[in-house]
Design a protein around this motif. Structure first.
Motif, PDB file in Angstrom:
ATOM      1  N   SER A  86      66.414  95.545  22.860  1.00 17.90           N
ATOM      2  CA  SER A  86      66.508  94.382  23.729  1.00 17.90           C
ATOM      3  C   SER A  86      66.332  94.748  25.191  1.00 17.90           C
ATOM      4  CB  SER A  86      67.846  93.671  23.566  1.00 17.90           C
ATOM      5  OG  SER A  86      68.881  94.525  24.002  1.00 17.90           O
ATOM      6  N   VAL A  87      66.486  93.724  26.051  1.00 16.98           N
ATOM      7  CA  VAL A  87      66.515  93.936  27.490  1.00 16.98           C
ATOM      8  C   VAL A  87      67.801  93.307  28.024  1.00 16.98           C
ATOM      9  CG1 VAL A  87      65.094  91.874  27.971  1.00 16.98           C
ATOM     10  CG2 VAL A  87      65.311  93.667  29.703  1.00 16.98           C
ATOM     11  N   THR A  88      68.580  94.085  28.745  1.00 17.15           N
ATOM     12  CA  THR A  88      69.791  93.587  29.382  1.00 17.15           C
ATOM     13  C   THR A  88      69.411  93.117  30.776  1.00 17.15           C
ATOM     14  OG1 THR A  88      71.099  95.209  28.151  1.00 17.15           O
ATOM     15  CG2 THR A  88      72.152  94.159  30.060  1.00 17.15           C
ATOM     16  N   ILE A  89      69.745  91.854  31.078  1.00 17.19           N
ATOM     17  CA  ILE A  89      69.369  91.235  32.351  1.00 17.19           C
ATOM     18  C   ILE A  89      70.624  90.696  33.025  1.00 17.19           C
ATOM     19  CG2 ILE A  89      68.012  89.400  33.460  1.00 17.19           C
ATOM     20  CD1 ILE A  89      66.179  89.437  30.982  1.00 17.19           C
ATOM     21  N   ASP A  90      70.776  90.985  34.308  1.00 14.66           N
ATOM     22  CA  ASP A  90      71.864  90.415  35.117  1.00 14.66           C
ATOM     23  C   ASP A  90      71.992  88.924  34.796  1.00 14.66           C
ATOM     24  OD1 ASP A  90      73.086  88.969  37.307  1.00 14.66           O
ATOM     25  OD2 ASP A  90      72.679  90.641  38.642  1.00 14.66           O
ATOM     26  N   GLU A  91      73.199  88.488  34.497  1.00 13.13           N
ATOM     27  CA  GLU A  91      73.429  87.094  34.104  1.00 13.13           C
ATOM     28  C   GLU A  91      73.024  86.100  35.191  1.00 13.13           C
ATOM     29  OE1 GLU A  91      76.750  84.493  31.679  1.00 13.13           O
ATOM     30  OE2 GLU A  91      77.336  86.427  32.533  1.00 13.13           O
ATOM     31  N   THR A 145      66.645  88.975  24.899  1.00  7.91           N
ATOM     32  CA  THR A 145      67.542  89.140  26.035  1.00  7.91           C
ATOM     33  C   THR A 145      68.993  89.361  25.619  1.00  7.91           C
ATOM     34  OG1 THR A 145      67.931  86.774  26.215  1.00  7.91           O
ATOM     35  CG2 THR A 145      66.100  87.678  27.514  1.00  7.91           C
ATOM     36  N   ILE A 146      69.682  90.134  26.440  1.00  4.70           N
ATOM     37  CA  ILE A 146      71.138  90.318  26.371  1.00  4.70           C
ATOM     38  C   ILE A 146      71.658  90.116  27.784  1.00  4.70           C
ATOM     39  CG2 ILE A 146      73.000  91.983  26.062  1.00  4.70           C
ATOM     40  CD1 ILE A 146      71.476  93.284  23.889  1.00  4.70           C
ATOM     41  N   ARG A 147      72.775  89.421  27.914  1.00 11.14           N
ATOM     42  CA  ARG A 147      73.371  89.206  29.242  1.00 11.14           C
ATOM     43  C   ARG A 147      73.958  90.499  29.789  1.00 11.14           C
ATOM     44  NH1 ARG A 147      76.410  83.465  28.246  1.00 11.14           N
ATOM     45  NH2 ARG A 147      74.555  82.633  27.311  1.00 11.14           N
ATOM     46  N   GLY A 148      73.594  90.762  31.044  1.00 12.91           N
ATOM     47  CA  GLY A 148      74.177  91.893  31.751  1.00 12.91           C
ATOM     48  C   GLY A 148      75.246  91.403  32.703  1.00 12.91           C
ATOM     49  N   GLN A 149      75.947  92.316  33.306  1.00 12.38           N
ATOM     50  CA  GLN A 149      77.023  91.965  34.237  1.00 12.38           C
ATOM     51  C   GLN A 149      76.475  91.133  35.390  1.00 12.38           C
ATOM     52  OE1 GLN A 149      79.145  95.334  35.762  1.00 12.38           O
ATOM     53  NE2 GLN A 149      80.385  94.093  37.127  1.00 12.38           N
ATOM     54  N   VAL A 181      68.190  82.182  27.847  1.00  9.96           N
ATOM     55  CA  VAL A 181      69.437  82.216  27.090  1.00  9.96           C
ATOM     56  C   VAL A 181      69.522  83.551  26.361  1.00  9.96           C
ATOM     57  CG1 VAL A 181      69.607  79.715  26.802  1.00  9.96           C
ATOM     58  CG2 VAL A 181      68.443  81.066  25.067  1.00  9.96           C
ATOM     59  N   GLU A 182      70.744  83.962  26.032  1.00 15.40           N
ATOM     60  CA  GLU A 182      70.919  85.217  25.324  1.00 15.40           C
ATOM     61  C   GLU A 182      70.211  85.159  23.969  1.00 15.40           C
ATOM     62  OE1 GLU A 182      74.203  88.577  25.258  1.00 15.40           O
ATOM     63  OE2 GLU A 182      74.989  86.620  24.686  1.00 15.40           O
ATOM     64  N   ASN A 183      69.586  86.238  23.603  1.00 14.42           N
ATOM     65  CA  ASN A 183      68.825  86.406  22.361  1.00 14.42           C
ATOM     66  C   ASN A 183      67.465  85.706  22.377  1.00 14.42           C
ATOM     67  OD1 ASN A 183      70.807  88.016  20.950  1.00 14.42           O
ATOM     68  ND2 ASN A 183      72.014  86.137  20.870  1.00 14.42           N
ATOM     69  N   GLU A 184      67.053  85.187  23.523  1.00 18.41           N
ATOM     70  CA  GLU A 184      65.736  84.552  23.624  1.00 18.41           C
ATOM     71  C   GLU A 184      64.640  85.612  23.585  1.00 18.41           C
ATOM     72  OE1 GLU A 184      63.283  81.484  26.544  1.00 18.41           O
ATOM     73  OE2 GLU A 184      65.366  81.982  27.009  1.00 18.41           O
ATOM     74  N   LYS A 185      63.594  85.323  22.850  1.00 18.48           N
ATOM     75  CA  LYS A 185      62.438  86.219  22.793  1.00 18.48           C
ATOM     76  C   LYS A 185      61.729  86.197  24.145  1.00 18.48           C
ATOM     77  CE  LYS A 185      58.034  86.727  20.374  1.00 18.48           C
ATOM     78  NZ  LYS A 185      57.200  86.142  19.305  1.00 18.48           N
ATOM     79  N   VAL A 186      61.417  87.382  24.670  1.00 12.48           N
ATOM     80  CA  VAL A 186      60.705  87.492  25.941  1.00 12.48           C
ATOM     81  C   VAL A 186      59.560  88.488  25.818  1.00 12.48           C
ATOM     82  CG1 VAL A 186      62.643  86.835  27.445  1.00 12.48           C
ATOM     83  CG2 VAL A 186      62.330  89.246  26.815  1.00 12.48           C
ATOM     84  N   THR A 187      58.579  88.298  26.669  1.00  9.71           N
ATOM     85  CA  THR A 187      57.494  89.260  26.838  1.00  9.71           C
ATOM     86  C   THR A 187      57.747  89.981  28.151  1.00  9.71           C
ATOM     87  OG1 THR A 187      55.935  87.863  25.651  1.00  9.71           O
ATOM     88  CG2 THR A 187      54.992  89.518  27.133  1.00  9.71           C
ATOM     89  N   GLY A 194      75.720  89.643  38.837  1.00  8.80           N
ATOM     90  CA  GLY A 194      75.676  90.210  40.185  1.00  8.80           C
ATOM     91  C   GLY A 194      75.350  91.688  40.241  1.00  8.80           C
ATOM     92  N   SER A 195      75.060  92.301  39.101  1.00  8.06           N
ATOM     93  CA  SER A 195      74.834  93.748  39.060  1.00  8.06           C
ATOM     94  C   SER A 195      73.393  94.145  39.382  1.00  8.06           C
ATOM     95  CB  SER A 195      75.173  94.280  37.661  1.00  8.06           C
ATOM     96  OG  SER A 195      74.271  93.741  36.700  1.00  8.06           O
ATOM     97  N   GLY A 196      72.458  93.221  39.211  1.00  5.95           N
ATOM     98  CA  GLY A 196      71.047  93.557  39.386  1.00  5.95           C
ATOM     99  C   GLY A 196      70.468  94.333  38.216  1.00  5.95           C
ATOM    100  N   THR A 197      71.196  94.409  37.124  1.00  5.37           N
ATOM    101  CA  THR A 197      70.776  95.198  35.961  1.00  5.37           C
ATOM    102  C   THR A 197      69.524  94.654  35.294  1.00  5.37           C
ATOM    103  OG1 THR A 197      73.035  95.902  35.479  1.00  5.37           O
ATOM    104  CG2 THR A 197      71.471  95.974  33.644  1.00  5.37           C
ATOM    105  N   ILE A 198      68.576  95.547  35.080  1.00  2.00           N
ATOM    106  CA  ILE A 198      67.429  95.327  34.203  1.00  2.00           C
ATOM    107  C   ILE A 198      67.339  96.612  33.376  1.00  2.00           C
ATOM    108  CG2 ILE A 198      64.931  94.978  34.002  1.00  2.00           C
ATOM    109  CD1 ILE A 198      66.331  92.536  35.184  1.00  2.00           C
TER     110      ILE A 198
END
Length: 115
Positions: A25-30, A59-63, A39-45, A65-69
């Motif tokens: 998956s990809v973890t993305i800053d919420e 997708t997976i929700r990241g923390q 939305v969480e678990n949405e298919k992305v390219t 305000g963290s800027g996580t990708i």
């Protein structure tokens, strides 16, 4: 008839982590997920601007305000930390509605945060 159109896009964010030994998956800053209407678990390219790789994951929700990708699992092999990527998703809409459809597109800053 239904056609597939771009639903949402995060334009040019920087990869902050790559974790090979993860399920996937990809973890993305919420904050970014909310702003881009993902939305969480949405298919992305994902398109890697640095090396031209193009791949799909979910997708997976990241923390917030963290800027996580963070690319997880096998997708971690498609990027390097510091690479710039574009993340987008598609949705199906009626052909007539597609002419009026406006995707959600966000442009985070160089720290993966909204201005």
């Amino acid at each position: 008839m239904y056609i597939e159109v771009m639903k949402s896009k995060i334009h040019r964010v920087t990869v902050t982590q790559a974790e090979l030994h993860y399920i996937g998956s990809v973890t993305i800053d919420e904050d970014l997920m909310d702003a881009a209407n993902f939305v969480e678990n949405e298919k992305v390219t994902i398109v890697n601007v640095n090396n031209g790789e193009r791949f799909e994951t979910y997708t997976i929700r990241g923390q917030r305000g963290s800027g996580t990708i963070c690319l997880n699992g096998p997708a971690a092999r498609k990027v390097a930390v510091g690479d710039v990527v574009i993340i987008f998703s598609y949705g199906f809409v009626d052909f007539a509605e597609a002419r009026q459809h406006k995707p959600t597109v966000i442009f985070p800053n160089e720290h993966n945060r909204l201005a």
